[in-house]
Scaffold this motif. Structure first.
Motif, PDB file in Angstrom:
ATOM      1  N   ASP A 275     -15.403   0.557  -4.869  1.00 50.55           N
ATOM      2  CA  ASP A 275     -15.269  -0.698  -5.944  1.00 50.55           C
ATOM      3  C   ASP A 275     -14.020  -0.448  -6.840  1.00 50.55           C
ATOM      4  OD1 ASP A 275     -16.353  -2.491  -7.356  1.00 50.55           O
ATOM      5  OD2 ASP A 275     -17.460  -1.494  -8.628  1.00 50.55           O
ATOM      6  N   MET A 276     -12.832  -0.081  -6.327  1.00 44.26           N
ATOM      7  CA  MET A 276     -11.739   0.162  -6.855  1.00 44.26           C
ATOM      8  C   MET A 276     -10.940  -1.160  -6.905  1.00 44.26           C
ATOM      9  SD  MET A 276      -9.965   3.283  -5.344  1.00 44.26           S
ATOM     10  CE  MET A 276     -10.856   4.981  -4.861  1.00 44.26           C
ATOM     11  N   GLU A 277      -9.976  -1.143  -7.738  1.00 47.58           N
ATOM     12  CA  GLU A 277      -8.978  -2.361  -7.644  1.00 47.58           C
ATOM     13  C   GLU A 277      -7.685  -1.598  -7.112  1.00 47.58           C
ATOM     14  OE1 GLU A 277      -7.900  -5.009 -11.041  1.00 47.58           O
ATOM     15  OE2 GLU A 277      -9.502  -3.667 -12.161  1.00 47.58           O
ATOM     16  N   VAL A 278      -7.030  -2.825  -6.295  1.00 47.26           N
ATOM     17  CA  VAL A 278      -5.928  -2.270  -5.377  1.00 47.26           C
ATOM     18  C   VAL A 278      -4.620  -3.229  -5.829  1.00 47.26           C
ATOM     19  CG1 VAL A 278      -5.135  -1.971  -3.201  1.00 47.26           C
ATOM     20  CG2 VAL A 278      -7.516  -1.841  -3.700  1.00 47.26           C
ATOM     21  N   ILE A 279      -3.861  -2.573  -6.036  1.00 48.86           N
ATOM     22  CA  ILE A 279      -2.402  -3.417  -6.487  1.00 48.86           C
ATOM     23  C   ILE A 279      -1.497  -3.148  -5.438  1.00 48.86           C
ATOM     24  CG2 ILE A 279      -0.310  -3.439  -7.814  1.00 48.86           C
ATOM     25  CD1 ILE A 279      -3.139  -4.676  -9.112  1.00 48.86           C
ATOM     26  N   GLY A 280      -0.716  -3.798  -4.635  1.00 51.72           N
ATOM     27  CA  GLY A 280       0.399  -3.653  -3.830  1.00 51.72           C
ATOM     28  C   GLY A 280       1.836  -4.076  -4.446  1.00 51.72           C
ATOM     29  N   PHE A 281       2.421  -3.098  -4.385  1.00 46.83           N
ATOM     30  CA  PHE A 281       3.845  -3.370  -4.930  1.00 46.83           C
ATOM     31  C   PHE A 281       4.838  -4.024  -3.745  1.00 46.83           C
ATOM     32  CE2 PHE A 281       2.258  -0.177  -7.781  1.00 46.83           C
ATOM     33  CZ  PHE A 281       2.655  -0.877  -9.075  1.00 46.83           C
ATOM     34  N   VAL A 282       5.558  -4.988  -4.284  1.00 47.44           N
ATOM     35  CA  VAL A 282       6.347  -5.734  -3.524  1.00 47.44           C
ATOM     36  C   VAL A 282       7.667  -5.022  -3.066  1.00 47.44           C
ATOM     37  CG1 VAL A 282       7.556  -8.046  -3.352  1.00 47.44           C
ATOM     38  CG2 VAL A 282       5.256  -7.862  -4.287  1.00 47.44           C
ATOM     39  N   ASP A 283       8.121  -5.161  -1.805  1.00 46.73           N
ATOM     40  CA  ASP A 283       9.395  -4.575  -1.214  1.00 46.73           C
ATOM     41  C   ASP A 283       9.569  -3.126  -1.722  1.00 46.73           C
ATOM     42  OD1 ASP A 283      10.002  -7.082  -0.314  1.00 46.73           O
ATOM     43  OD2 ASP A 283      11.426  -7.609  -2.101  1.00 46.73           O
ATOM     44  N   GLY A 284       8.469  -2.467  -1.541  1.00 46.68           N
ATOM     45  CA  GLY A 284       8.355  -0.823  -1.609  1.00 46.68           C
ATOM     46  C   GLY A 284       8.757  -0.357  -2.922  1.00 46.68           C
ATOM     47  N   PHE A 285       9.498   0.509  -3.111  1.00 45.15           N
ATOM     48  CA  PHE A 285       9.997   1.220  -4.451  1.00 45.15           C
ATOM     49  C   PHE A 285      10.558   0.188  -5.404  1.00 45.15           C
ATOM     50  CE2 PHE A 285       8.967   5.259  -1.799  1.00 45.15           C
ATOM     51  CZ  PHE A 285       8.200   5.825  -2.734  1.00 45.15           C
ATOM     52  N   LYS A 286      11.175  -0.642  -4.830  1.00 43.39           N
ATOM     53  CA  LYS A 286      12.008  -1.573  -5.547  1.00 43.39           C
ATOM     54  C   LYS A 286      11.099  -2.492  -6.317  1.00 43.39           C
ATOM     55  CE  LYS A 286      15.398  -5.446  -4.950  1.00 43.39           C
ATOM     56  NZ  LYS A 286      15.145  -6.211  -6.005  1.00 43.39           N
ATOM     57  N   GLY A 287       9.775  -2.890  -6.004  1.00 41.98           N
ATOM     58  CA  GLY A 287       8.694  -3.564  -6.590  1.00 41.98           C
ATOM     59  C   GLY A 287       8.197  -2.597  -7.723  1.00 41.98           C
ATOM     60  N   LEU A 288       7.872  -1.212  -7.565  1.00 41.58           N
ATOM     61  CA  LEU A 288       7.484  -0.323  -8.289  1.00 41.58           C
ATOM     62  C   LEU A 288       8.384  -0.373  -9.621  1.00 41.58           C
ATOM     63  CD1 LEU A 288       5.191   1.715  -8.653  1.00 41.58           C
ATOM     64  CD2 LEU A 288       6.785   3.514  -7.737  1.00 41.58           C
ATOM     65  N   VAL A 289       9.758  -0.050  -9.338  1.00 39.44           N
ATOM     66  CA  VAL A 289      10.744   0.006 -10.570  1.00 39.44           C
ATOM     67  C   VAL A 289      10.778  -1.452 -11.279  1.00 39.44           C
ATOM     68  CG1 VAL A 289      13.066   0.217 -10.993  1.00 39.44           C
ATOM     69  CG2 VAL A 289      12.017   1.604  -9.500  1.00 39.44           C
ATOM     70  N   GLU A 290      10.561  -2.433 -10.588  1.00 35.45           N
ATOM     71  CA  GLU A 290      10.820  -3.725 -11.137  1.00 35.45           C
ATOM     72  C   GLU A 290       9.338  -4.480 -11.496  1.00 35.45           C
ATOM     73  OE1 GLU A 290      13.404  -5.836  -8.436  1.00 35.45           O
ATOM     74  OE2 GLU A 290      15.255  -4.826  -9.291  1.00 35.45           O
ATOM     75  N   ASN A 291       8.235  -3.595 -11.408  1.00 37.59           N
ATOM     76  CA  ASN A 291       7.068  -3.952 -11.861  1.00 37.59           C
ATOM     77  C   ASN A 291       6.629  -5.530 -11.051  1.00 37.59           C
ATOM     78  OD1 ASN A 291       4.624  -3.274 -12.872  1.00 37.59           O
ATOM     79  ND2 ASN A 291       5.260  -4.539 -15.004  1.00 37.59           N
ATOM     80  N   SER A 292       6.937  -5.610  -9.789  1.00 39.79           N
ATOM     81  CA  SER A 292       6.760  -6.759  -8.753  1.00 39.79           C
ATOM     82  C   SER A 292       5.617  -6.246  -7.939  1.00 39.79           C
ATOM     83  CB  SER A 292       8.280  -7.011  -8.226  1.00 39.79           C
ATOM     84  OG  SER A 292       7.589  -7.926  -7.304  1.00 39.79           O
ATOM     85  N   TYR A 293       4.668  -6.923  -8.352  1.00 37.36           N
ATOM     86  CA  TYR A 293       3.317  -6.664  -7.307  1.00 37.36           C
ATOM     87  C   TYR A 293       2.322  -7.573  -7.339  1.00 37.36           C
ATOM     88  CZ  TYR A 293       1.070  -6.803 -12.136  1.00 37.36           C
ATOM     89  OH  TYR A 293       0.488  -7.270 -13.333  1.00 37.36           O
ATOM     90  N   ILE A 294       1.299  -7.633  -6.394  1.00 36.31           N
ATOM     91  CA  ILE A 294       0.345  -8.381  -6.225  1.00 36.31           C
ATOM     92  C   ILE A 294      -0.934  -7.976  -6.141  1.00 36.31           C
ATOM     93  CG2 ILE A 294       1.646 -10.384  -4.921  1.00 36.31           C
ATOM     94  CD1 ILE A 294       0.439  -8.974  -2.254  1.00 36.31           C
ATOM     95  N   LYS A 295      -2.015  -8.418  -6.314  1.00 41.01           N
ATOM     96  CA  LYS A 295      -3.447  -7.752  -6.584  1.00 41.01           C
ATOM     97  C   LYS A 295      -3.867  -7.922  -4.978  1.00 41.01           C
ATOM     98  CE  LYS A 295      -7.952  -8.428  -8.976  1.00 41.01           C
ATOM     99  NZ  LYS A 295      -8.569  -7.205  -8.419  1.00 41.01           N
ATOM    100  N   LEU A 296      -4.455  -6.901  -4.360  1.00 40.81           N
ATOM    101  CA  LEU A 296      -4.945  -7.211  -3.211  1.00 40.81           C
ATOM    102  C   LEU A 296      -6.293  -7.109  -3.089  1.00 40.81           C
ATOM    103  CD1 LEU A 296      -2.872  -4.345  -1.367  1.00 40.81           C
ATOM    104  CD2 LEU A 296      -2.318  -6.736  -0.797  1.00 40.81           C
ATOM    105  N   ASP A 297      -6.789  -8.278  -2.432  1.00 42.08           N
ATOM    106  CA  ASP A 297      -8.315  -8.281  -2.682  1.00 42.08           C
ATOM    107  C   ASP A 297      -8.812  -8.803  -0.988  1.00 42.08           C
ATOM    108  OD1 ASP A 297      -7.422 -10.910  -2.073  1.00 42.08           O
ATOM    109  OD2 ASP A 297      -8.213 -11.675  -3.974  1.00 42.08           O
TER     110      ASP A 297
END
Ligand code: F6P
Length: 362
Positions: free
Chosen positions: A34-56
């Protein structure tokens, strides 16, 4: 600690099976925990730039058989050495704290990093800074230590083996030497496996420097046996005795800036120069990374994804899921990245190749 929300990203070169891991992580995290999952876009670039999508669940439906990664990836961006603009000037700065703050502000308990050598090095550095990280071993090269196999490798071997089947018929018709150059960086796994599967006469790998005379000897020997064609598989990192690997170009921002390529052409030119046997070269390139994963990789990637979430829930941070025998276990990430896994010269596989008459050019 109850894990409520995890982040996942794909780093480095893409590889068949990435989507199967993303799907398995998302489904396991939601269905079992029952967790939430966040996918960062374009690898570590998305992590630094806070670019993400919610995965369902709907978002990861229908992707198991698809190559590539729905999250995107890059093999250039390293948060510890990240290209930023400072007063209009480009500068590389450590942006790892910015990435960690993004995780905190999103309420993410930790990160699943699906990557090869470079991405797992970065994962280890985040782990050293206190981030809860679990790694999943990815690379067509199969050169990560501490796991028997990485997912994506079998698909690449399949592609290379199919190419060899096709090269065989044209080689035989024209009485030529056909060379297939395959990927693998500093390890000869793809070349060795594809060569064994595709009935190569010569396999050249970085672990066994070759002598051109030995290759020509093999081609002539086949001629004498009325086999007027030969198939040679060359790993991109293969090199002549007392010679060097052929570097195609440099990508300075990359974890490993060297891009290999061109050794197939060199071997072909040397064969024609010395022996006058007509020779052609095919460079398989990124075809090995693209397309549908074979069933083996889909299954392994699924098992890795499920195991990564379970490792997270069990608090096994700083580890990587790994296949050992037929079991998935966890190992410290640093064991996987300390040194590259190379083909052992006395391995049963190399001996089997020699036993069926394959030359390594030595
Ligand atoms: O590590 C995977 C790999 O495909 C290697 O086999 C190859 O040398 C390299 O990546 C190619 O990288 P790029 O996608 O940057 O050309």
């Amino acid at each position: 600690m109850k894990v409520n929300k995890i982040g996942v990203l794909t780093g480095g070169g893409d590889c068949p099976g990435l989507n199967s891991v993303i799907r398995a992580v998302t489904k396991t995290a939601i269905n079992l925990y029952d967790m939430e999952v966040i996918g960062f876009v374009d690898g570590f670039k998305g992590l630094v730039e806070n670019s993400y999508i919610k995965l369902d669940l709907p978002g990861v439906s229908g992707i198991n058989h698809k190559g590539g990664t729905i999250l995107g990836t890059t093999n250039r961006d390293n948060p510890f050495h990240f290209l930023t603009l400072q007063n209009g000037k480009e500068e590389y700065l450590d942006q790892s704290d910015r990435a960690i703050n993004n995780l905190k502000s999103l309420g993410i308990d930790g990160l699943i990093v699906i990557g090869g050598d470079g991405s797992l090095h970065i994962a280890q550095k985040f782990s050293d800074k206190g981030v809860s990280v679990v790694g999943v071993p990815k690379t067509i090269d199969n050169d990560l230590s501490a796991t028997d196999v990485t997912f994506g490798f079998n698909t690449a071997v399949n592609t290379a083996s199919e190419a060899l089947d096709k090269l065989h018929t044209t080689a035989e018709s024209h009485h030529r030497v056909m060379i297939l150059e395959v990927m693998g960086r500093y390890a000869g796994w793809i070349a060795l496996h594809a060569g064994l599967s595709g009935g190569a006469d010569v396999i050249l790998i970085p672990e066994i420097p070759y002598k051109i005379e030995k290759i020509i000897e093999k081609v002539h020997q086949r001629y004498q046996q009325h086999k007027k064609f030969s198939i040679i598989v060359v790993a991109e990192g293969a090199l002549p005795e007392n010679g060097e690997m052929v570097v195609q170009k440099l990508v300075p921002e990359s974890h490993d800036p060297i891009r290999l390529g061109g050794i197939g052409q060199k071997v072909a030119e040397d064969i024609e120069k010395i022996s006058n046997v007509e020779t052609r070269v095919t460079v398989l390139g990124h075809l090995q990374r693209g397309g549908q994963p074979v069933p083996y990789d889909r299954i392994m990637a699924t098992r890795y994804g499920v195991a990564a979430v379970k490792a997270f829930v069990d608090g096994e941070y700083g580890t990587m899921v790994s296949l050992q025998g037929n079991k998935i276990i966890t190992v410290p990430i640093k064991d996987a990245v300390e040194e590259l896994k190379k083909v052992e010269l006395t391995s049963e596989l190399v001996e089997a190749a020699r036993a069926v008459g394959i030359s390594f050019g030595d």
